[in-house]
Scaffold this motif. Structure first.
Motif, PDB file in Angstrom:
ATOM      1  N   UNK A 159       0.851  -1.186   0.000  1.00 46.33           N
ATOM      2  CA  UNK A 159       0.000   0.000   0.000  1.00 46.33           C
ATOM      3  C   UNK A 159       0.889   1.240   0.000  1.00 46.33           C
ATOM      4  N   UNK A 160       0.292   2.379  -0.323  1.00 51.37           N
ATOM      5  CA  UNK A 160       1.075   3.621  -0.333  1.00 51.37           C
ATOM      6  C   UNK A 160       1.531   3.988   1.076  1.00 51.37           C
ATOM      7  N   UNK A 161       0.607   3.970   2.033  1.00 50.49           N
ATOM      8  CA  UNK A 161       0.913   4.327   3.417  1.00 50.49           C
ATOM      9  C   UNK A 161       0.182   3.352   4.335  1.00 50.49           C
ATOM     10  N   UNK A 162       0.538   3.296   5.620  1.00 49.33           N
ATOM     11  CA  UNK A 162      -0.215   2.442   6.545  1.00 49.33           C
ATOM     12  C   UNK A 162      -1.701   2.777   6.590  1.00 49.33           C
ATOM     13  N   UNK A 163      -2.061   4.047   6.387  1.00 50.65           N
ATOM     14  CA  UNK A 163      -3.467   4.445   6.424  1.00 50.65           C
ATOM     15  C   UNK A 163      -4.247   3.903   5.242  1.00 50.65           C
ATOM     16  N   UNK A 164      -3.556   3.487   4.178  1.00 48.56           N
ATOM     17  CA  UNK A 164      -4.225   2.980   2.986  1.00 48.56           C
ATOM     18  C   UNK A 164      -4.418   1.469   3.008  1.00 48.56           C
ATOM     19  N   UNK A 181       3.338  -7.539   4.745  1.00 47.35           N
ATOM     20  CA  UNK A 181       2.760  -6.231   4.451  1.00 47.35           C
ATOM     21  C   UNK A 181       3.889  -5.226   4.300  1.00 47.35           C
ATOM     22  N   UNK A 182       3.812  -4.399   3.266  1.00 50.88           N
ATOM     23  CA  UNK A 182       4.807  -3.355   3.056  1.00 50.88           C
ATOM     24  C   UNK A 182       4.118  -2.090   2.574  1.00 50.88           C
ATOM     25  N   UNK A 183       4.733  -0.941   2.836  1.00 57.08           N
ATOM     26  CA  UNK A 183       4.181   0.344   2.393  1.00 57.08           C
ATOM     27  C   UNK A 183       5.267   1.132   1.670  1.00 57.08           C
ATOM     28  N   UNK A 184       4.835   2.055   0.830  1.00 52.94           N
ATOM     29  CA  UNK A 184       5.786   2.914   0.124  1.00 52.94           C
ATOM     30  C   UNK A 184       6.297   4.039   1.004  1.00 52.94           C
ATOM     31  N   UNK A 185       5.379   4.646   1.769  1.00 52.97           N
ATOM     32  CA  UNK A 185       5.737   5.797   2.607  1.00 52.97           C
ATOM     33  C   UNK A 185       5.309   5.513   4.040  1.00 52.97           C
ATOM     34  N   UNK A 186       6.231   5.176   4.914  1.00 53.76           N
ATOM     35  CA  UNK A 186       5.856   4.857   6.292  1.00 53.76           C
ATOM     36  C   UNK A 186       5.459   6.115   7.062  1.00 53.76           C
ATOM     37  N   UNK A 187       4.575   5.929   8.024  1.00 51.23           N
ATOM     38  CA  UNK A 187       4.195   7.008   8.931  1.00 51.23           C
ATOM     39  C   UNK A 187       4.919   6.816  10.253  1.00 51.23           C
ATOM     40  N   UNK A 188       4.820   7.805  11.126  1.00 49.83           N
ATOM     41  CA  UNK A 188       5.428   7.692  12.441  1.00 49.83           C
ATOM     42  C   UNK A 188       4.867   6.469  13.165  1.00 49.83           C
ATOM     43  N   UNK A 189       5.749   5.669  13.706  1.00 43.57           N
ATOM     44  CA  UNK A 189       5.324   4.491  14.442  1.00 43.57           C
ATOM     45  C   UNK A 189       5.215   3.232  13.606  1.00 43.57           C
ATOM     46  N   UNK A 190       5.358   3.339  12.294  1.00 43.07           N
ATOM     47  CA  UNK A 190       5.290   2.145  11.448  1.00 43.07           C
ATOM     48  C   UNK A 190       6.523   1.290  11.657  1.00 43.07           C
ATOM     49  N   UNK A 191       6.333   0.022  11.989  1.00 43.22           N
ATOM     50  CA  UNK A 191       7.439  -0.892  12.270  1.00 43.22           C
ATOM     51  C   UNK A 191       7.551  -2.012  11.238  1.00 43.22           C
ATOM     52  N   UNK A 192       6.723  -1.932  10.210  1.00 44.41           N
ATOM     53  CA  UNK A 192       6.733  -2.973   9.199  1.00 44.41           C
ATOM     54  C   UNK A 192       7.692  -2.698   8.062  1.00 44.41           C
ATOM     55  N   UNK A 193       7.513  -3.452   6.984  1.00 41.83           N
ATOM     56  CA  UNK A 193       8.383  -3.349   5.816  1.00 41.83           C
ATOM     57  C   UNK A 193       8.092  -2.068   5.026  1.00 41.83           C
TER      58      UNK A 193
END
Length: 285
Positions: A159-164, A181-193
């Motif tokens: 996904x683009x961001x965790x919110x998506x 699960x992976x995102x393109x742009x992580x947000x604060x607190x994101x600990x994933x890929x």
């Protein structure tokens, strides 16, 4: 929502006319997936449409605005007929604003399915990008519901961001061999890929020569994922992709969804990569 032109005899004119008429369905549940995406669970007001299979789509009508094609994101056998829609235009915004009790129009089912039954006894790799997880959700539910009929099931989500991210709570409960699960742009607190979803293939547990893959998402992601899977040894005929083009009639009449020699509303949206790859290599298509 197998790509060869259909050899099925054309429907009679009366049946074709009937297929274009929306059937009333009532919204019986609604929940937000992301800030701009909701899932609507629907129930027929009177007679129901024929049974959908995972990968197929309906034309969903928002009265006063028009209709758009939406793949089924849940089936009656696993929680009720549902569609997941992102607000990107007048019709989709109207659908996202629908409330419990509102009536929408549906016609269908249309198109081809994922054909999970062909992966009997083999490993399964599901790769979803963004809202592409929605059409894959019924397939995933079927795959994990009958573990003795499958090999190892892997679900890779980007996904683009965790919110998506869609279905955040359900994905945690799927009993898979690997869920990444992976995102393109992580947000604060994101600990994933962070990065492309194809990076997760290195962690997935599957034997490429004995695997089937099912891919849905943005077209560049589909191309990159399908080519990576084939490079790893998955047969191109065993890689199923769901393609998207503008659909108006959904009955193969208007030609808006033509891709190369096929009409995706009729001969797709799910096709094998062996057939799709030549078309998606031509930029103008």
């Amino acid at each position: 929502m197998s790509a060869a032109p259909s050899t099925t005899a054309p429907a009679a004119p009366a049946a074709r006319a009937e297929a274009r008429l929306p059937v009333p369905y009532r919204v019986i549940a609604r929940w937000p997936e992301t800030p701009d995406t909701v899932t609507l669970r629907l129930d027929p007001v009177a007679e129901a449409l024929p049974q959908f299979v995972p990968g197929q789509f309906a034309m969903v009508h928002c009265f006063g605005r028009g209709e758009i094609p939406l793949s089924v994101s849940a089936l009656p056998t696993t929680g009720g007929l549902a569609h997941t829609v992102r607000a990107v235009g007048a019709v989709s915004e109207g659908l996202c604003a629908a409330r419990v009790g509102d009536v929408l129009g549906l016609r269908g089912p249309y198109g081809t399915g994922w054909e999970l039954e062909r992966a009997l006894g083999q490993d399964v790799v599901v790769v979803a990008g963004g809202i592409g997880l929605a059409p894959l959700r019924p397939l995933i539910r079927d795959a994990v519901a009958e573990p003795r009929r499958r090999g190892r099931v892997n679900v890779l989500i980007g996904a683009r961001t965790p919110a998506d991210l869609l279905s955040k709570y359900e994905t945690r409960r799927w009993p898979t061999a690997y869920t990444g699960v992976t995102v393109d742009r992580p947000s604060d607190g994101w600990r994933g890929e962070v990065g492309l979803v194809t990076r997760l293939l290195d962690r997935a547990r599957f034997d490429p020569p004995s695997s089937w893959a099912f891919v849905c998402g943005p077209e560049p992601m589909i191309r990159a994922t399908a080519r990576d899977l084939v490079h790893r040894g998955v047969a191109a005929d065993h890689v199923r992709v769901s393609l998207e083009r503008t659909m108006r009639c959904a009955t193969g009449t208007c030609g808006h969804c033509q891709l190369g020699p096929v009409l995706l509303c009729r001969d797709g949206p799910v096709v094998s990569w062996s057939r799709a790859e030549p078309w998606l290599s031509v930029r103008e298509l």
